[in-house]
Motif scaffolding. Structure first.
Motif, short mmCIF file in Angstrom:
data_model
loop_
_atom_site.label_atom_id
_atom_site.label_comp_id
_atom_site.label_asym_id
_atom_site.label_seq_id
_atom_site.Cartn_x
_atom_site.Cartn_y
_atom_site.Cartn_z
N ALA A 30 23.47 -7.54 -23.71
CA ALA A 30 22.79 -7.37 -22.46
C ALA A 30 23.74 -6.26 -21.75
O ALA A 30 24.89 -5.96 -22.44
N THR A 31 23.22 -5.97 -20.67
CA THR A 31 24.02 -4.70 -19.95
C THR A 31 23.95 -5.08 -18.59
O THR A 31 23.19 -5.78 -18.01
N ASP A 32 25.18 -4.62 -17.81
CA ASP A 32 25.15 -4.90 -16.57
C ASP A 32 26.13 -3.83 -15.97
O ASP A 32 26.37 -2.51 -16.37
N ASP A 33 26.63 -3.99 -14.48
CA ASP A 33 27.38 -3.09 -13.86
C ASP A 33 28.66 -3.67 -13.20
O ASP A 33 28.62 -4.86 -12.79
N VAL A 54 31.39 -7.91 -12.04
CA VAL A 54 29.98 -7.65 -12.72
C VAL A 54 28.95 -7.97 -11.95
O VAL A 54 28.96 -9.12 -11.10
N ARG A 55 28.04 -7.27 -11.61
CA ARG A 55 26.99 -7.30 -10.60
C ARG A 55 26.26 -8.68 -10.42
O ARG A 55 26.33 -9.27 -9.56
N GLN A 56 25.71 -9.14 -11.50
CA GLN A 56 24.99 -10.31 -11.56
C GLN A 56 25.93 -11.50 -11.28
O GLN A 56 25.20 -12.33 -10.52
N ASN A 57 27.05 -11.38 -12.02
CA ASN A 57 27.82 -12.69 -11.61
C ASN A 57 28.32 -12.80 -10.13
O ASN A 57 28.56 -13.72 -9.56
N GLN A 78 28.79 -3.39 -21.16
CA GLN A 78 27.88 -4.11 -22.20
C GLN A 78 28.49 -5.46 -22.58
O GLN A 78 29.75 -5.53 -22.73
N TYR A 92 25.59 -14.95 -18.29
CA TYR A 92 25.95 -15.09 -19.82
C TYR A 92 26.46 -16.18 -20.44
O TYR A 92 26.33 -16.65 -21.56
#
Length: 249
Positions: A123-126, A196-199, A224, A53
Protein backbone atom coordinates in the motif's frame (compact mmCIF):
# COMPACT_ATOMS: atom_id res chain seq x y z
CA UNK A 1 1.55 30.64 16.37
CA UNK A 2 5.07 30.66 17.64
CA UNK A 3 7.60 32.85 15.93
CA UNK A 4 10.23 31.30 13.73
CA UNK A 5 13.63 30.75 15.20
CA UNK A 6 15.96 28.20 16.66
CA UNK A 7 14.09 25.37 18.27
CA UNK A 8 15.33 23.22 21.11
CA UNK A 9 13.40 20.12 22.25
CA UNK A 10 11.69 20.54 25.59
CA UNK A 11 13.29 18.94 28.61
CA UNK A 12 12.53 15.24 28.57
CA UNK A 13 11.61 15.23 24.88
CA UNK A 14 12.74 12.16 22.97
CA UNK A 15 14.39 12.66 19.61
CA UNK A 16 14.38 10.07 16.82
CA UNK A 17 17.95 9.01 17.67
CA UNK A 18 17.05 8.50 21.33
CA UNK A 19 13.91 6.59 20.37
CA UNK A 20 15.86 4.11 18.25
CA UNK A 21 18.29 3.58 21.10
CA UNK A 22 15.67 2.59 23.70
CA UNK A 23 16.60 -0.71 25.30
CA UNK A 24 14.57 -3.54 23.86
CA UNK A 25 14.45 -5.32 27.21
CA UNK A 26 12.11 -2.63 28.52
CA UNK A 27 9.74 -3.08 25.59
CA UNK A 28 8.88 -6.76 25.76
CA UNK A 29 5.36 -7.72 24.67
CA UNK A 30 2.42 -7.63 27.06
CA UNK A 31 -0.35 -10.04 26.09
CA UNK A 32 2.09 -11.97 23.90
CA UNK A 33 4.33 -13.08 26.76
CA UNK A 34 4.76 -16.81 26.85
CA UNK A 35 3.12 -17.35 23.46
CA UNK A 36 4.76 -19.84 21.15
CA UNK A 37 4.03 -20.71 17.55
CA UNK A 38 2.90 -24.25 16.82
CA UNK A 39 4.45 -26.08 13.89
CA UNK A 40 3.30 -24.28 10.75
CA UNK A 41 1.97 -21.26 12.67
CA UNK A 42 3.41 -17.79 12.11
CA UNK A 43 3.29 -15.35 15.03
CA UNK A 44 2.09 -12.02 13.62
CA UNK A 45 1.88 -8.58 15.19
CA UNK A 46 1.65 -5.04 13.93
CA UNK A 47 1.32 -1.40 14.80
CA UNK A 48 -1.48 -1.30 17.41
CA UNK A 49 -3.03 1.95 16.14
CA UNK A 50 -2.31 2.55 12.46
CA UNK A 51 -5.58 2.62 10.55
CA UNK A 52 -6.28 1.16 8.01
CA UNK A 53 -3.18 -1.06 7.95
CA UNK A 54 -3.31 -2.55 11.45
CA UNK A 55 -4.94 -1.87 14.78
CA UNK A 56 -5.66 -3.83 17.94
CA UNK A 57 -9.10 -4.60 19.35
CA UNK A 58 -8.50 -6.37 22.65
CA UNK A 59 -6.55 -9.51 21.77
CA UNK A 60 -7.41 -9.19 18.07
CA UNK A 61 -5.25 -7.66 15.36
CA UNK A 62 -7.21 -6.20 12.45
CA UNK A 63 -6.58 -4.20 9.30
CA UNK A 64 -5.46 -4.45 5.69
CA UNK A 65 -2.02 -5.76 6.65
CA UNK A 66 -3.47 -8.59 8.72
CA UNK A 67 -5.92 -9.48 5.95
CA UNK A 68 -3.09 -9.63 3.39
CA UNK A 69 -0.88 -11.67 5.73
CA UNK A 70 -3.57 -14.23 6.54
CA UNK A 71 -4.44 -14.69 2.86
CA UNK A 72 -0.80 -15.00 1.77
CA UNK A 73 0.27 -17.33 4.56
CA UNK A 74 -2.82 -19.47 4.06
CA UNK A 75 -1.82 -19.88 0.42
CA UNK A 76 1.58 -21.08 1.65
CA UNK A 77 -0.06 -23.63 3.95
CA UNK A 78 0.69 -21.67 7.11
CA UNK A 79 -1.63 -20.48 9.86
CA UNK A 80 -1.40 -17.16 11.68
CA UNK A 81 -1.17 -16.69 15.43
CA UNK A 82 -2.11 -13.01 16.06
CA UNK A 83 -0.24 -11.26 18.86
CA UNK A 84 -0.91 -7.86 20.43
CA UNK A 85 1.66 -5.58 22.05
CA UNK A 86 -0.11 -2.35 22.98
CA UNK A 87 2.72 -0.15 21.68
CA UNK A 88 4.68 -0.07 18.43
CA UNK A 89 8.12 -0.08 20.13
CA UNK A 90 7.11 -3.27 21.95
CA UNK A 91 6.19 -4.93 18.66
CA UNK A 92 9.55 -3.97 17.12
CA UNK A 93 11.41 -5.26 20.18
CA UNK A 94 9.49 -8.54 20.01
CA UNK A 95 10.52 -9.03 16.37
CA UNK A 96 14.14 -8.20 17.14
CA UNK A 97 14.16 -10.80 19.95
CA UNK A 98 12.42 -13.54 17.99
CA UNK A 99 9.18 -13.37 19.99
CA UNK A 100 7.15 -12.72 16.85
CA UNK A 101 7.83 -13.76 13.25
CA UNK A 102 6.06 -11.05 11.25
CA UNK A 103 4.90 -7.47 11.65
CA UNK A 104 2.14 -6.75 9.16
CA UNK A 105 2.54 -2.96 8.95
CA UNK A 106 5.80 -1.03 8.81
CA UNK A 107 7.56 1.77 6.98
CA UNK A 108 11.05 1.42 5.53
CA UNK A 109 13.86 2.27 7.92
CA UNK A 110 17.45 1.56 6.87
CA UNK A 111 18.61 1.07 10.47
CA UNK A 112 16.38 -1.99 10.84
CA UNK A 113 17.70 -3.83 7.79
CA UNK A 114 20.71 -5.29 9.62
CA UNK A 115 18.36 -7.55 11.61
CA UNK A 116 15.18 -7.54 9.59
CA UNK A 117 13.85 -7.99 6.06
CA UNK A 118 11.14 -5.88 4.46
CA UNK A 119 8.59 -7.22 2.04
CA UNK A 120 7.57 -5.41 -1.10
CA UNK A 121 5.07 -2.59 -0.43
CA UNK A 122 1.40 -3.55 -0.44
CA UNK A 123 0.00 0.00 0.00
CA UNK A 124 1.07 3.63 -0.43
CA UNK A 125 0.21 6.73 1.57
CA UNK A 126 1.64 10.16 2.43
CA UNK A 127 3.13 11.74 5.53
CA UNK A 128 1.26 15.00 6.16
CA UNK A 129 1.46 17.87 8.61
CA UNK A 130 -1.73 18.46 10.60
CA UNK A 131 -2.36 22.02 11.79
CA UNK A 132 -5.15 24.09 13.31
CA UNK A 133 -7.77 24.88 10.70
CA UNK A 134 -7.43 28.62 11.29
CA UNK A 135 -3.72 28.35 10.42
CA UNK A 136 -4.10 26.54 7.09
CA UNK A 137 -3.51 29.69 5.04
CA UNK A 138 -0.15 30.30 6.73
CA UNK A 139 1.49 27.33 5.03
CA UNK A 140 2.08 27.18 1.28
CA UNK A 141 5.12 24.89 1.05
CA UNK A 142 7.07 22.46 3.21
CA UNK A 143 9.69 25.14 3.92
CA UNK A 144 7.04 27.16 5.78
CA UNK A 145 7.19 24.52 8.53
CA UNK A 146 10.93 24.88 9.09
CA UNK A 147 11.86 26.40 12.43
CA UNK A 148 8.40 25.86 13.90
CA UNK A 149 7.48 23.46 16.69
CA UNK A 150 6.50 20.09 15.25
CA UNK A 151 5.53 16.80 16.87
CA UNK A 152 5.75 13.17 15.77
CA UNK A 153 4.63 9.93 17.45
CA UNK A 154 7.06 8.22 19.80
CA UNK A 155 9.00 5.58 17.86
CA UNK A 156 8.08 6.96 14.44
CA UNK A 157 10.49 6.73 11.51
CA UNK A 158 9.16 7.81 8.13
CA UNK A 159 12.05 7.03 5.81
CA UNK A 160 14.82 8.82 3.92
CA UNK A 161 12.68 11.65 2.54
CA UNK A 162 11.53 12.67 6.01
CA UNK A 163 15.04 12.24 7.41
CA UNK A 164 16.25 14.71 4.77
CA UNK A 165 13.56 17.22 5.74
CA UNK A 166 14.55 16.96 9.39
CA UNK A 167 18.17 17.59 8.41
CA UNK A 168 17.06 20.72 6.53
CA UNK A 169 15.14 22.21 9.44
CA UNK A 170 11.92 20.29 10.07
CA UNK A 171 11.90 20.19 13.88
CA UNK A 172 10.08 17.14 15.24
CA UNK A 173 9.82 16.34 18.94
CA UNK A 174 8.90 12.71 19.64
CA UNK A 175 7.15 12.44 22.97
CA UNK A 176 3.80 11.61 24.53
CA UNK A 177 0.78 9.84 23.10
CA UNK A 178 -0.80 10.54 19.73
CA UNK A 179 -3.92 11.87 21.45
CA UNK A 180 -1.78 14.19 23.58
CA UNK A 181 0.15 15.25 20.49
CA UNK A 182 -3.03 16.26 18.67
CA UNK A 183 -4.29 18.14 21.72
CA UNK A 184 -1.03 20.09 21.95
CA UNK A 185 -1.53 21.29 18.38
CA UNK A 186 -5.21 22.03 19.02
CA UNK A 187 -4.35 24.22 22.03
CA UNK A 188 -1.46 26.00 20.24
CA UNK A 189 1.26 24.39 22.36
CA UNK A 190 2.82 23.17 19.11
CA UNK A 191 2.45 24.36 15.53
CA UNK A 192 1.88 21.04 13.77
CA UNK A 193 2.18 17.28 14.05
CA UNK A 194 3.03 14.72 11.40
CA UNK A 195 1.05 11.56 10.72
CA UNK A 196 0.41 9.26 7.79
CA UNK A 197 -2.60 10.83 6.07
CA UNK A 198 -5.22 8.06 6.28
CA UNK A 199 -4.47 7.32 9.91
CA UNK A 200 -4.46 11.02 10.77
CA UNK A 201 -7.86 11.59 9.19
CA UNK A 202 -9.22 8.54 11.00
CA UNK A 203 -7.92 9.87 14.32
CA UNK A 204 -9.46 13.31 13.77
CA UNK A 205 -12.84 11.71 13.08
CA UNK A 206 -12.69 9.24 15.98
CA UNK A 207 -11.50 11.89 18.48
CA UNK A 208 -14.00 14.52 17.25
CA UNK A 209 -11.19 16.87 16.21
CA UNK A 210 -12.03 17.27 12.52
CA UNK A 211 -13.48 20.75 13.11
CA UNK A 212 -10.28 21.89 14.83
CA UNK A 213 -7.42 20.27 12.91
CA UNK A 214 -6.75 19.43 9.26
CA UNK A 215 -3.88 18.19 7.08
CA UNK A 216 -2.02 20.67 4.91
CA UNK A 217 -2.94 20.21 1.23
CA UNK A 218 0.61 19.21 0.25
CA UNK A 219 2.31 16.01 1.49
CA UNK A 220 5.67 16.03 3.22
CA UNK A 221 6.80 12.67 1.83
CA UNK A 222 5.34 9.57 0.19
CA UNK A 223 5.50 6.32 2.14
CA UNK A 224 5.14 2.67 1.25
CA UNK A 225 3.54 0.26 3.70
CA UNK A 226 5.36 -3.06 4.00
CA UNK A 227 5.61 -6.11 6.24
CA UNK A 228 8.67 -6.85 8.33
CA UNK A 229 10.25 -10.24 9.13
CA UNK A 230 13.41 -11.46 10.84
CA UNK A 231 16.42 -12.47 8.74
CA UNK A 232 16.68 -15.85 10.46
CA UNK A 233 12.96 -16.46 10.96
CA UNK A 234 10.62 -19.00 9.34
CA UNK A 235 9.60 -16.62 6.53
CA UNK A 236 13.06 -15.49 5.43
CA UNK A 237 13.32 -18.24 2.82
CA UNK A 238 9.83 -17.51 1.51
CA UNK A 239 10.19 -13.76 1.01
CA UNK A 240 9.87 -13.87 -2.78
CA UNK A 241 6.69 -15.95 -2.60
CA UNK A 242 5.30 -13.73 0.16
CA UNK A 243 5.98 -10.61 -1.92
CA UNK A 244 4.07 -12.00 -4.87
CA UNK A 245 1.10 -12.95 -2.72
CA UNK A 246 0.72 -9.72 -0.73
CA UNK A 247 1.09 -7.51 -3.82
CA UNK A 248 -0.95 -9.69 -6.15
CA UNK A 249 1.94 -9.90 -8.64
Amino acid sequence: MRARGAYRPAAGAITRRHTLAIGAAALLPLSARGARADSGAIRAGGNPAWFPYSWEEGERLRGLGMDRAEAALGHLGLTVLPMTFGRWPRALAALAHGQVDLLVSALWNAERTAQMLYTAPYATDDVCAFVRRQDLERYHAVADLFGRVGLAPLGSAYGADMDALEARGLNLERSGTITGMLQRVRHARADYCVLVRQNGLHLLASLDLADDLAPLPFPLAPVQVRMLITRDGPLAGRLEALNGLITGV
